[in-house]
Scaffold this active site. Structure first.
Site, PDB file in Angstrom:
ATOM      1  N   VAL A  25       0.842  -1.202   0.000  1.00  0.00           N
ATOM      2  CA  VAL A  25       0.000   0.000   0.000  1.00  0.00           C
ATOM      3  C   VAL A  25       0.876   1.250   0.000  1.00  0.00           C
ATOM      4  O   VAL A  25       0.582   2.248  -0.669  1.00  0.00           O
ATOM      5  CB  VAL A  25      -0.958  -0.009   1.211  1.00  0.00           C
ATOM      6  CG1 VAL A  25      -1.658   1.336   1.343  1.00  0.00           C
ATOM      7  CG2 VAL A  25      -1.981  -1.125   1.073  1.00  0.00           C
TER       8      VAL A  25
ATOM      9  N   GLU B 244      -1.757   5.032  -4.913  1.00  0.00           N
ATOM     10  CA  GLU B 244      -3.146   4.743  -5.291  1.00  0.00           C
ATOM     11  C   GLU B 244      -3.864   5.935  -5.931  1.00  0.00           C
ATOM     12  O   GLU B 244      -4.734   5.772  -6.779  1.00  0.00           O
ATOM     13  CB  GLU B 244      -3.949   4.274  -4.065  1.00  0.00           C
ATOM     14  CG  GLU B 244      -3.544   2.916  -3.525  1.00  0.00           C
ATOM     15  CD  GLU B 244      -2.373   2.996  -2.545  1.00  0.00           C
ATOM     16  OE1 GLU B 244      -2.005   1.959  -1.987  1.00  0.00           O
ATOM     17  OE2 GLU B 244      -1.820   4.103  -2.353  1.00  0.00           O
TER      18      GLU B 244
ATOM     19  N   ASP C 276      -2.934  22.478 -42.951  1.00  0.00           N
ATOM     20  CA  ASP C 276      -3.602  22.778 -44.208  1.00  0.00           C
ATOM     21  C   ASP C 276      -3.501  24.285 -44.435  1.00  0.00           C
ATOM     22  O   ASP C 276      -3.435  25.064 -43.480  1.00  0.00           O
ATOM     23  CB  ASP C 276      -5.067  22.348 -44.107  1.00  0.00           C
ATOM     24  CG  ASP C 276      -5.811  22.534 -45.421  1.00  0.00           C
ATOM     25  OD1 ASP C 276      -5.255  22.182 -46.466  1.00  0.00           O
ATOM     26  OD2 ASP C 276      -6.942  23.035 -45.388  1.00  0.00           O
TER      27      ASP C 276
ATOM     28  N   ASP D 176      -9.334  21.421 -41.865  1.00  0.00           N
ATOM     29  CA  ASP D 176     -10.753  21.755 -41.741  1.00  0.00           C
ATOM     30  C   ASP D 176     -11.621  20.976 -42.723  1.00  0.00           C
ATOM     31  O   ASP D 176     -12.765  20.693 -42.444  1.00  0.00           O
ATOM     32  CB  ASP D 176     -10.976  23.265 -41.927  1.00  0.00           C
ATOM     33  CG  ASP D 176     -10.396  23.779 -43.239  1.00  0.00           C
ATOM     34  OD1 ASP D 176      -9.832  22.967 -43.993  1.00  0.00           O
ATOM     35  OD2 ASP D 176     -10.512  24.985 -43.505  1.00  0.00           O
TER      36      ASP D 176
ATOM     37  N   ASP E 168      -8.832  16.475 -45.123  1.00  0.00           N
ATOM     38  CA  ASP E 168      -7.828  16.436 -44.052  1.00  0.00           C
ATOM     39  C   ASP E 168      -8.093  15.329 -43.033  1.00  0.00           C
ATOM     40  O   ASP E 168      -7.200  14.983 -42.262  1.00  0.00           O
ATOM     41  CB  ASP E 168      -7.810  17.776 -43.303  1.00  0.00           C
ATOM     42  CG  ASP E 168      -7.469  18.942 -44.197  1.00  0.00           C
ATOM     43  OD1 ASP E 168      -6.619  18.771 -45.079  1.00  0.00           O
ATOM     44  OD2 ASP E 168      -8.078  20.017 -44.030  1.00  0.00           O
TER      45      ASP E 168
ATOM     46  N   THR F 248      -4.609  12.794   2.431  1.00  0.00           N
ATOM     47  CA  THR F 248      -3.650  13.827   2.834  1.00  0.00           C
ATOM     48  C   THR F 248      -2.796  14.277   1.647  1.00  0.00           C
ATOM     49  O   THR F 248      -2.583  15.469   1.435  1.00  0.00           O
ATOM     50  CB  THR F 248      -2.749  13.313   3.974  1.00  0.00           C
ATOM     51  OG1 THR F 248      -3.561  12.714   4.972  1.00  0.00           O
ATOM     52  CG2 THR F 248      -1.958  14.461   4.578  1.00  0.00           C
TER      53      THR F 248
END
Length: 879
Positions: A267, A272, A314, A621, A625, A718
């Protein structure tokens, strides 16, 4: 080949047979991931499986609080990741929107309106201005002014003239196939008929859809690093646990106690909270990026932005405005420059940098009047500014004239329309005849060399005289000058008629013309892009232009933006086809401009950069593309002009279509990664301290100084809040002045690893010092000593969080309150720590006892050690 009739079309029976054979005219959508599958994908991380294993072991040992806490963290992390990525890719659904719902076809010689999805190869479709093209088709008939807008498919910003004539050349770029129409494009002007050659997935749009489906997204550098990092932690953890277990077993200690110690160590070793903190930090960073016009669609892509080394962009609509703009005019003997960008009629006319009044120059005023009267477009003012209806080139002419106060509506009242001779590709001219009092005027525009050959006279300074060879030479030199600067050039002329001829065709009307001048226009670069590209250079990022436009136009724009240097190379798609993959890998690093390219070429370019171990961002766009945007490490779509297809396959959408926002995104990406390293550093140094506390106590045969539930509390609660606050630490002001970090650089460098171990050892020393003092010197109970160790560990880690903000500068120089969230997080975590010491219900769960005043003096003194020690180290380093 298609067994159809260019006049009657196919029969209805034949259409039904072909529908059965070829299927519906729609794009086949690859089955997407279900919400359940997407949720389960959140559990693929190695770290997540380690946490689940830790929870199972805790449950086996009946440490139910530990088990429930760990599982809660795992589920929280999965929910957050699922919510962020729930908007699954809908690229093909977006592609479907480009297909028109109904279309006009001729079957059995009759005009029918049918659903577009029922169109089959061989169908004869009829199209006019405003129609979407329902399928790929070969033109068989067109009026003189039949043109389409193909920007979304080819990247060409101007409308493309279409003709029914045969093209002998077999290998042609998509944009040069002037007798073909393509699904997803639209008709700008004129009327035409075309025979359908391909439907559904057999169209050019379908090929793009297929490319998108075949591309599998790889994991981002951060995901890879965290996965490798998790494995290292687990291996170290298993090694330590095995060593401690064997030592204890050889000493004859109880197996159950050893198992409890092993779980405590596990642990302690496993951070974690790390997966959840990474996810939350990324999510908070994403929220901050929205304010800077960067919308992130996939969380882990934020970090990829930070190590981007190449941006393939582009041209049309990304680097440029996608709005044709007149920049210069030539009237006999004089060049006139025009300021302003786009369709907003704001700009000045200057000659030799001196502002002029267009109305005061007779020839210029006549030219501007001709440009609006020989024009089929409309300039409209809406709530979001000006826009054009019709051909972009003609829109640019209307905007030019409007800057001089000349508007089409007013001039049409003065010169009512009489007749039009449409543009065609043979004569390359367009004429509109208008009435003027009891006479008529033919206003003509067209290709400079051809129109000039039809002129007999010239108007200069308001005086009409014969056109001399010297005049022609000056005019053609002006034309070459504009063309060399990649401008599109149109010539203008007119002819007065006291009486119109009975036969009013091009041959009789378009002769004996009076030459007025030349107009040069270009799709201009966005003003802010040049600065953004300079910022990219400073940050060690290469900018590459990829476009469907002509090579000379692309190179001219690249030079203006500062992308193209003397040593730079440029290639067309046709030239790329002649180069092997090995040769291309050699030259890709020197090539700045790619012109006249297809979607397959764009993919090849992106892949070549990736083979060189570069992190590639591809902006775009248009539909053309989309495959390259998806293939790139970070796909960037434009939010305003971008098609839905491109947005859905991208990782990031620029909501203001501003190239500069990409630079902001890179800056944020670098800042977020810096912050990830800060809290990883913080969490691991804290975990190292916890491991050493347990390890040293075990070797010294002391009672277990920390219980698994206490370590888990410190790791998740904590430590968790300060770690989150470090995740939103203000970005270093010099973050864009350093080169992009290598994508293979580990999250923890060797230097950082050494610092983590050293700091962890110091945290362990502080905690064990408090434990030893209470247990040995004061001869207190194990519970009291354990509580003292627990509180010192938590408080010293809270103090240590301020060390992790900067490894070089003093926290007193940076300022504690420059990250007020960290101050609040530390105070909140301290309050929570107090709760487990003084609330009876929590005392029983965490096995703690209240501490006295003397104990607290000890805690405060020892817990402050890490801050002063680190300040001393920073001072020594600076000196």
């Amino acid at each position: 080949m298609l067994q159809t009739n260019a006049g009657l079309g196919i029969s209805r029976d034949e259409a039904r047979k072909r529908l059965d054979k070829y299927g519906l005219n729609q794009l086949i959508e690859k089955k997407g991931r279900s919400p359940v599958a997407l949720f389960l994908e959140q559990f693929k991380s190695f770290m997540i499986w380690v946490l689940i294993a830790a929870a199972l072991i805790s449950g086996f040992l009946k440490e139910w609080v530990d088990a429930v806490a760990i599982i809660a963290i795992v589920i929280l992390n999965a929910i957050m990741g699922f919510v962020q990525e729930f908007r699954a890719e809908k690229s093909l659904a977006a592609l479907k929107k480009l297909s028109s719902p109904t279309s006009k076809v001729i079957r059995d010689g009759k005009l029918l309106v049918i659903p577009a999805q029922e169109i089959v190869p061989g169908d004869l479709v009829e199209l006019e201005a405003g129609d979407f093209v329902p399928a790929d088709s070969r033109i068989v008939y067109a009026t003189g002014n039949f043109s389409t807008h193909e920007a979304s498919l080819t990247g060409e910003s101007t409308s493309i003239e279409k003709v029914p004539s045969v093209i002998e050349k077999e290998e042609l770029a998509l944009a040069d196939r002037s007798n073909m129409l393509y699904m997803g494009t639209s008709v700008v002007s004129g009327k035409g008929r075309a025979i359908v050659t391909g439907t559904g997935m057999d169209t050019e749009l379908g090929k793009i859809a297929g490319m998108i489906q075949q591309i599998e997204k790889t994991t981002t550098p951060l995901q890879k690093k965290l996965a490798e990092f998790a494995k290292i932690i687990v291996y170290v953890c298993f090694a330590l646990v095995t060593i401690i277990f064997l030592i204890g077993y050889l000493r004859g200690e109880k197996v159950i106690d050893l198992f409890l110690t092993a779980v405590s160590l596990a642990v302690a070793a496993i951070p974690e909270g790390l997966p959840a903190v990474v996810t939350i930090a990324l999510a908070l960073g994403v929220q901050r990026m929205v304010k800077r016009h960067c919308l992130i669609r996939k969380l882990h892509s934020v970090e990829t932005l930070g190590c981007t080394t190449v941006i393939c962009s582009d041209k049309t609509g990304t680097l440029t405005k996608n709005e044709m703009t007149v920049k210069s005019v030539y009237i006999p003997g004089k060049y006139v420059e025009i300021s302003g960008i786009g369709y907003e009629p704001d700009g000045e006319f200057t000659t030799d940098k001196n502002k002029i009044d267009p109305a005061a120059i007779p020839g210029l005023g006549k030219l501007l009047t001709t440009s609006v009267l020989c024009n089929g477009a409309e300039l409209n003012q809406g709530t979001e500014g000006y826009s054009i209806v019709g051909d972009p080139t003609e829109g640019a002419l209307l905007t030019m004239a409007a800057k001089a106060g000349i508007f089409k509506k007013e001039k049409e009242d003065e010169y009512p329309f009489f007749e039009e001779i449409p543009f065609d590709s043979v004569r390359k001219q367009m004429t509109i005849i208008r009435k003027k009092d009891h006479a008529h005027v033919a206003f003509v525009k067209g290709a400079p060399d051809i129109l000039l050959s039809r002129c007999k006279r010239i108007e200069e300074n308001g005086i009409i005289r014969s056109l001399r060879n010297s005049d022609k030479e000056r005019i053609l030199n002006a034309n070459y000058h504009f063309a060399d600067n990649a401008m599109r050039v149109l010539a203008f002329a007119y002819r007065n008629f006291d009486a119109l001829p009975d036969k009013r065709d091009a041959a009789t009307v378009e002769k004996d013309l009076i030459f007025l001048g030349l107009v040069a226009m270009i799709d201009p670069p966005r003003p802010e892009v040049k600065v953004a590209i300079e910022d990219c250079k400073t940050a060690g990022i290469r900018s590459v232009m990829i476009t469907g436009d002509h090579k000379n136009t692309a190179v001219a724009i690249a030079k203006e933006l500062g992308m193209y240097r003397e040593s730079s190379l440029s290639y067309t798609g046709e030239e790329l086809d002649q180069i092997s993959d090995e040769e291309f890998l050699e030259i890709v690093g020197k090539t700045t401009v790619y012109a006249r390219v297809s979607p397959a070429h764009k993919l090849r370019i992106v892949n070549a950069w990736r083979k060189r171990d570069e992190v590639v961002a591809m902006t775009g766009d248009g539909v053309n593309d989309a495959p390259a945007v998806k293939e790139a490490d970070i796909g960037v779509a434009m939010g305003i002009t971008g098609t839905d297809v491109t947005k859905e396959v991208s990782e990031m959408v620029i909501t203001d279509d501003n190239f500069a926002s990409i630079v902001s995104g890179v800056e944020e990406g670098r800042g977020i990664y810096d912050n990830i390293r800060k809290f990883v550093h913080y969490l691991l140094s804290c975990n190292a301290g916890e491991i050493l506390v347990m390890l040293i106590a075990s070797l010294l045969r002391w009672p277990v100084p920390l219980l698994p539930i206490q370590i888990l509390w410190v790791n998740l609660v904590t430590d968790g809040f300060p770690a989150l606050a470090l995740g939103v630490d203000p970005i270093d002001k010099d973050v864009m002045k350093r080169p992009a970090r290598p994508k293979n650089e580990p999250v923890i460098t060797r230097q950082m690893g050494g610092l983590i171990i050293t700091q962890g050892a110091f945290l362990a020393f502080c905690s064990l010092l408090a434990y030893w003092f209470v247990l040995v010197i004061e001869e207190g109970s194990v519970e009291r000593a354990r509580t003292a160790c627990f509180i010192v560990l938590a408080c010293s880690q809270l103090v240590h969080s301020f060390n992790c903000r900067n490894m070089k500068e003093s926290i007193f120089k940076i300022g504690f309150f420059t990250n007020s969230k960290l101050v609040l997080a530390a105070l909140f975590s301290f309050a929570l720590q107090m709760s487990v010491i003084y609330i009876p219900f929590l005392q029983r769960i965490f096995k703690t006892i209240p501490l006295g005043l003397n104990d607290w003096l000890l805690v405060i003194l020892i817990s402050s050690f890490p801050l002063w020690a680190m300040e001393l180290v920073k001072l020594i380093r600076r000196r």
